[in-house]
Design a protein around this motif. Structure first.
Motif, PDB file in Angstrom:
ATOM      1  N   PHE A   8       2.427  -1.336   4.193  1.00  0.00           N
ATOM      2  CA  PHE A   8       2.579  -1.157   2.753  1.00  0.00           C
ATOM      3  C   PHE A   8       2.001  -2.361   2.026  1.00  0.00           C
ATOM      4  O   PHE A   8       2.214  -3.503   2.426  1.00  0.00           O
ATOM      5  CB  PHE A   8       4.057  -0.984   2.390  1.00  0.00           C
ATOM      6  CG  PHE A   8       4.628   0.296   2.900  1.00  0.00           C
ATOM      7  CD1 PHE A   8       4.560   1.449   2.146  1.00  0.00           C
ATOM      8  CD2 PHE A   8       5.209   0.355   4.155  1.00  0.00           C
ATOM      9  CE1 PHE A   8       5.067   2.645   2.630  1.00  0.00           C
ATOM     10  CE2 PHE A   8       5.716   1.544   4.655  1.00  0.00           C
ATOM     11  CZ  PHE A   8       5.648   2.691   3.887  1.00  0.00           C
ATOM     12  N   ASP A   9       1.261  -2.080   0.954  1.00  0.00           N
ATOM     13  CA  ASP A   9       0.712  -3.139   0.118  1.00  0.00           C
ATOM     14  C   ASP A   9       1.776  -3.531  -0.905  1.00  0.00           C
ATOM     15  O   ASP A   9       2.205  -2.717  -1.715  1.00  0.00           O
ATOM     16  CB  ASP A   9      -0.552  -2.647  -0.591  1.00  0.00           C
ATOM     17  CG  ASP A   9      -1.660  -2.309   0.399  1.00  0.00           C
ATOM     18  OD1 ASP A   9      -1.781  -3.023   1.408  1.00  0.00           O
ATOM     19  OD2 ASP A   9      -2.400  -1.340   0.154  1.00  0.00           O
ATOM     20  N   THR A  10       2.208  -4.771  -0.848  1.00  0.00           N
ATOM     21  CA  THR A  10       3.270  -5.242  -1.736  1.00  0.00           C
ATOM     22  C   THR A  10       2.827  -6.455  -2.552  1.00  0.00           C
ATOM     23  O   THR A  10       3.660  -7.218  -3.017  1.00  0.00           O
ATOM     24  CB  THR A  10       4.531  -5.617  -0.921  1.00  0.00           C
ATOM     25  OG1 THR A  10       4.209  -6.690  -0.030  1.00  0.00           O
ATOM     26  CG2 THR A  10       5.056  -4.443  -0.135  1.00  0.00           C
TER      27      THR A  10
ATOM     28  N   GLN B 141       1.727  -8.181   3.114  1.00  0.00           N
ATOM     29  CA  GLN B 141       1.829  -6.805   3.580  1.00  0.00           C
ATOM     30  C   GLN B 141       3.189  -6.609   4.253  1.00  0.00           C
ATOM     31  O   GLN B 141       3.679  -7.501   4.949  1.00  0.00           O
ATOM     32  CB  GLN B 141       0.731  -6.503   4.610  1.00  0.00           C
ATOM     33  CG  GLN B 141      -0.668  -6.735   4.090  1.00  0.00           C
ATOM     34  CD  GLN B 141      -1.034  -5.748   3.010  1.00  0.00           C
ATOM     35  OE1 GLN B 141      -0.955  -4.553   3.210  1.00  0.00           O
ATOM     36  NE2 GLN B 141      -1.424  -6.261   1.863  1.00  0.00           N
ATOM     37  N   LEU B 142       3.790  -5.444   4.060  1.00  0.00           N
ATOM     38  CA  LEU B 142       5.025  -5.093   4.748  1.00  0.00           C
ATOM     39  C   LEU B 142       4.662  -4.104   5.843  1.00  0.00           C
ATOM     40  O   LEU B 142       4.128  -3.030   5.560  1.00  0.00           O
ATOM     41  CB  LEU B 142       6.045  -4.481   3.791  1.00  0.00           C
ATOM     42  CG  LEU B 142       7.364  -4.056   4.421  1.00  0.00           C
ATOM     43  CD1 LEU B 142       8.110  -5.257   4.999  1.00  0.00           C
ATOM     44  CD2 LEU B 142       8.233  -3.328   3.408  1.00  0.00           C
TER      45      LEU B 142
ATOM     46  N   PHE C 114      12.474  -8.501  -2.208  1.00  0.00           N
ATOM     47  CA  PHE C 114      11.486  -8.005  -3.156  1.00  0.00           C
ATOM     48  C   PHE C 114      11.818  -8.597  -4.517  1.00  0.00           C
ATOM     49  O   PHE C 114      12.921  -8.402  -5.030  1.00  0.00           O
ATOM     50  CB  PHE C 114      11.537  -6.475  -3.267  1.00  0.00           C
ATOM     51  CG  PHE C 114      11.103  -5.761  -2.018  1.00  0.00           C
ATOM     52  CD1 PHE C 114       9.758  -5.613  -1.721  1.00  0.00           C
ATOM     53  CD2 PHE C 114      12.037  -5.238  -1.154  1.00  0.00           C
ATOM     54  CE1 PHE C 114       9.359  -4.948  -0.575  1.00  0.00           C
ATOM     55  CE2 PHE C 114      11.649  -4.567  -0.006  1.00  0.00           C
ATOM     56  CZ  PHE C 114      10.307  -4.419   0.285  1.00  0.00           C
TER      57      PHE C 114
ATOM     58  N   LEU D 219       6.767   1.869  -2.772  1.00  0.00           N
ATOM     59  CA  LEU D 219       5.730   0.955  -2.293  1.00  0.00           C
ATOM     60  C   LEU D 219       4.443   1.729  -2.007  1.00  0.00           C
ATOM     61  O   LEU D 219       4.477   2.898  -1.630  1.00  0.00           O
ATOM     62  CB  LEU D 219       6.196   0.242  -1.025  1.00  0.00           C
ATOM     63  CG  LEU D 219       7.459  -0.611  -1.155  1.00  0.00           C
ATOM     64  CD1 LEU D 219       7.793  -1.257   0.182  1.00  0.00           C
ATOM     65  CD2 LEU D 219       7.308  -1.663  -2.235  1.00  0.00           C
TER      66      LEU D 219
ATOM     67  N   TYR E  77      10.296   3.946   2.351  1.00  0.00           N
ATOM     68  CA  TYR E  77       9.598   2.829   1.707  1.00  0.00           C
ATOM     69  C   TYR E  77       8.578   3.311   0.680  1.00  0.00           C
ATOM     70  O   TYR E  77       8.381   2.672  -0.350  1.00  0.00           O
ATOM     71  CB  TYR E  77       8.956   1.921   2.757  1.00  0.00           C
ATOM     72  CG  TYR E  77       9.977   1.078   3.481  1.00  0.00           C
ATOM     73  CD1 TYR E  77      10.353  -0.159   2.979  1.00  0.00           C
ATOM     74  CD2 TYR E  77      10.595   1.527   4.643  1.00  0.00           C
ATOM     75  CE1 TYR E  77      11.311  -0.930   3.619  1.00  0.00           C
ATOM     76  CE2 TYR E  77      11.552   0.769   5.294  1.00  0.00           C
ATOM     77  CZ  TYR E  77      11.909  -0.466   4.777  1.00  0.00           C
ATOM     78  OH  TYR E  77      12.867  -1.221   5.404  1.00  0.00           O
ATOM     79  N   GLU E  78       7.946   4.447   0.942  1.00  0.00           N
ATOM     80  CA  GLU E  78       6.956   4.964   0.005  1.00  0.00           C
ATOM     81  C   GLU E  78       7.600   5.753  -1.135  1.00  0.00           C
ATOM     82  O   GLU E  78       7.345   5.480  -2.309  1.00  0.00           O
ATOM     83  CB  GLU E  78       5.954   5.866   0.740  1.00  0.00           C
ATOM     84  CG  GLU E  78       4.872   6.414  -0.168  1.00  0.00           C
ATOM     85  CD  GLU E  78       3.903   7.336   0.547  1.00  0.00           C
ATOM     86  OE1 GLU E  78       2.778   7.460   0.035  1.00  0.00           O
ATOM     87  OE2 GLU E  78       4.260   7.937   1.582  1.00  0.00           O
TER      88      GLU E  78
END
Length: 122
Positions: A40-42, A46-47, A72, A26, A20-21
């Motif tokens: 994760f900041d989306t 938040q995810l 997304f 993300l 994910y990163e």
């Protein structure tokens, strides 16, 4: 009331964090891999990626490796699909134009969870 977070359940939290990163790009808001989750900041939502261990119930096990229903939003789905594919993100197929005028493409994380990219019509 606003949606604050969405959760995706995984068996390998470190692999999920990296995917994910590093693959999706993300922003890692909190690395809690030692506690069994990452956030994760989306944008506004938040995810949260959450670990499901082998000793958890069959119901909990069933939350891993499925279609999540999460999407997304992107401005140019074809270009985003090409860039993510080049970065090694697996997709179930090519982007598809939808009857409602937008585009969808489904990607798969290391635990088999399916998420979508969506481009809404202008």
């Amino acid at each position: 009331m606003q949606l604050a977070a969405a959760r995706v359940f995984v068996r390998d939290i470190a692999a999920a964090r990296d995917f994910y990163e590093k693959r999706l790009g993300l922003d890692l808001g909190h690395d809690g891999t030692d506690e069994g989750f990452c956030r994760f900041d989306t944008g506004q939502v938040q995810l949260v990626i959450e670990l499901v261990t082998p000793d958890e119930s069959p119901e909990d096990q069933a939350t891993v490796g499925r279609f999540t229903g999460l999407s997304f939003g992107v401005d140019d789905l074809v270009a985003t699909h090409a860039a993510l594919s080049a970065a090694g993100v697996p997709f179930t197929g090519a982007p598809e134009k939808q009857f409602w005028g937008g585009w969808l493409a489904t990607l798969v994380d290391p635990d088999g969870n399916e998420l979508q990219l969506v481009q809404f019509p202008a």
